[in-house]
Motif scaffolding. Sequence first.
Motif, PDB file in Angstrom:
ATOM      1  N   ILE A  10     -93.607  92.866 -21.254  1.00  0.00           N
ATOM      2  CA  ILE A  10     -92.410  93.312 -20.527  1.00  0.00           C
ATOM      3  C   ILE A  10     -91.967  92.145 -19.652  1.00  0.00           C
ATOM      4  N   ASP A  11     -90.729  91.693 -19.826  1.00  0.00           N
ATOM      5  CA  ASP A  11     -90.329  90.462 -19.129  1.00  0.00           C
ATOM      6  C   ASP A  11     -88.817  90.332 -19.056  1.00  0.00           C
ATOM      7  N   HIS A  12     -88.367  89.473 -18.138  1.00  0.00           N
ATOM      8  CA  HIS A  12     -86.923  89.255 -17.995  1.00  0.00           C
ATOM      9  C   HIS A  12     -86.546  87.775 -18.021  1.00  0.00           C
ATOM     10  N   HIS A  13     -87.437  86.920 -18.551  1.00  0.00           N
ATOM     11  CA  HIS A  13     -87.087  85.502 -18.679  1.00  0.00           C
ATOM     12  C   HIS A  13     -86.364  85.245 -20.009  1.00  0.00           C
ATOM     13  N   ASP A  51     -93.954  89.774 -16.859  1.00  0.00           N
ATOM     14  CA  ASP A  51     -93.189  88.773 -16.105  1.00  0.00           C
ATOM     15  C   ASP A  51     -93.407  87.329 -16.583  1.00  0.00           C
ATOM     16  N   PHE A  52     -93.739  87.141 -17.861  1.00  0.00           N
ATOM     17  CA  PHE A  52     -93.709  85.768 -18.419  1.00  0.00           C
ATOM     18  C   PHE A  52     -93.326  85.804 -19.887  1.00  0.00           C
ATOM     19  N   ALA A  59     -81.959  91.759 -16.746  1.00  0.00           N
ATOM     20  CA  ALA A  59     -82.605  92.549 -15.703  1.00  0.00           C
ATOM     21  C   ALA A  59     -82.878  91.660 -14.493  1.00  0.00           C
ATOM     22  N   SER A  60     -82.822  92.235 -13.314  1.00  0.00           N
ATOM     23  CA  SER A  60     -83.056  91.453 -12.099  1.00  0.00           C
ATOM     24  C   SER A  60     -84.516  91.088 -11.928  1.00  0.00           C
ATOM     25  N   ALA A  61     -85.387  91.914 -12.464  1.00  0.00           N
ATOM     26  CA  ALA A  61     -86.818  91.701 -12.280  1.00  0.00           C
ATOM     27  C   ALA A  61     -87.566  92.438 -13.383  1.00  0.00           C
ATOM     28  N   THR A  62     -88.788  92.002 -13.632  1.00  0.00           N
ATOM     29  CA  THR A  62     -89.643  92.753 -14.555  1.00  0.00           C
ATOM     30  C   THR A  62     -89.882  94.153 -14.009  1.00  0.00           C
ATOM     31  N   CYS A  63     -89.980  94.248 -12.689  1.00  0.00           N
ATOM     32  CA  CYS A  63     -90.188  95.564 -12.066  1.00  0.00           C
ATOM     33  C   CYS A  63     -89.043  96.526 -12.353  1.00  0.00           C
ATOM     34  N   GLU A  64     -87.837  96.003 -12.548  1.00  0.00           N
ATOM     35  CA  GLU A  64     -86.721  96.882 -12.898  1.00  0.00           C
ATOM     36  C   GLU A  64     -86.949  97.484 -14.291  1.00  0.00           C
ATOM     37  N   ILE A  65     -87.306  96.622 -15.248  1.00  0.00           N
ATOM     38  CA  ILE A  65     -87.545  97.109 -16.619  1.00  0.00           C
ATOM     39  C   ILE A  65     -88.697  98.109 -16.612  1.00  0.00           C
ATOM     40  N   LEU A  66     -89.760  97.761 -15.855  1.00  0.00           N
ATOM     41  CA  LEU A  66     -90.926  98.641 -15.817  1.00  0.00           C
ATOM     42  C   LEU A  66     -90.567 100.004 -15.225  1.00  0.00           C
TER      43      LEU A  66
END
Length: 344
Positions: free
Chosen positions: A124-127, A100-101, A143-150
């Motif tokens: 793993i990140d979405h920024h 997430d960074f 992606a809406s969130a890093t948690c989505e990718i994860l």
Amino acid sequence: MEVRNYLSTQQAEQWTQMVGEARNIVVLGHAGPDGDAMGAILALTQYLQAAGKKVVPITPNACPDFLRWMPGIDQVVFFRNKQSKAKEALERCDLVFCLDFNSLQRLEDLCPLVENCSAPRIMIDHHLDPEPMAALMVSDSNASATCEILFCILHQLGAYESMTRSIASCLYCGLMTDTGAFAYNSNRADLFHIIAMLIAKGIDKDQIYRNVYYSYTESRLRLMGYLMNEKMEYFPEEHTALFALTEKEMKRFNYVRGDAEGFVNLPLQIKGTKLSISLREDTEKPVVRVSLRSIGDFPCNEMAERFFNGGGHFNAAGGSLPKPIEEAVVTARKAIAACAEKLK
Ligand code: 5GP
Ligand code: MN
């Protein structure tokens, strides 16, 4: 509906090899960890632990109180409170996850230690605009969130079947908080497919919502009222709101870390508002924290880069100003004036 495979065949092999060879793993999230950072760290930590790894989740500083319910939270090492524990883990580890960074700078005080750590990294990140910081980088700003990718990666690795309720709760928390409880950045059917799959794991999404959003103290709610009533400036021509929160005011309202979370979104409730800017004196460093939120086509990340030494997403960005808050207010007013054309 299919769950997306984020890893190419080669990346999947790389993942399997890197994780397979590792015994001691550090999982990192950004400073001022939010629900998405904490959700991703805790979900991945539990997944790796179930695979027999020794895992130490670390964030530069503490998460807000409204995330303390998260399963596994007691394992997280907040660097600012437990420096030697974090140092030790980084010295011993043979793999580092960055979640997430998009830049090691977002680790703040922890950054030098991570830069000096020789273990390979997986990010793993979405920024937007990720720095090349890892041997394996999975980055998707759609992606809406890093948690989505994860979630997608764990699914791809065949870990959905055995996914625990507690991992699913952590991932759901990240999706919920990074979309304002699915109020923005969440217009995709595949996202809701993932949510359905998480609910199928037995999570209580209504309870998670209450844990996060109905957990205020009385003084936090009063501070919110005070800010909106007495501190917010509104610029009708520019459809912009601005407020500043001083340390003195925080003391008056028994401020605890995380209490200002979400305040910047409130002025967006005014019909027609395009931009909201919040300024807040940092309680630990002599800087003013800046948060920007927009609706529609105003680029917060550009404004954050140009005026506030920061960056971020199109509709949500932040930065900091190393000056007294009165001067930071002047800078913010100048930024609004400079962008007036775009805001009218
Ligand atoms: P917040 O307003 O919640 O602190 O931050 C919103 C978003 O802005 C974060 O998710 C992050 O992408 C970005 N952001 C916040 N502070 C900074 C900063 O100091 N530097 C950069 N590059 N981005 C930031
Ligand atoms: Mn995030």
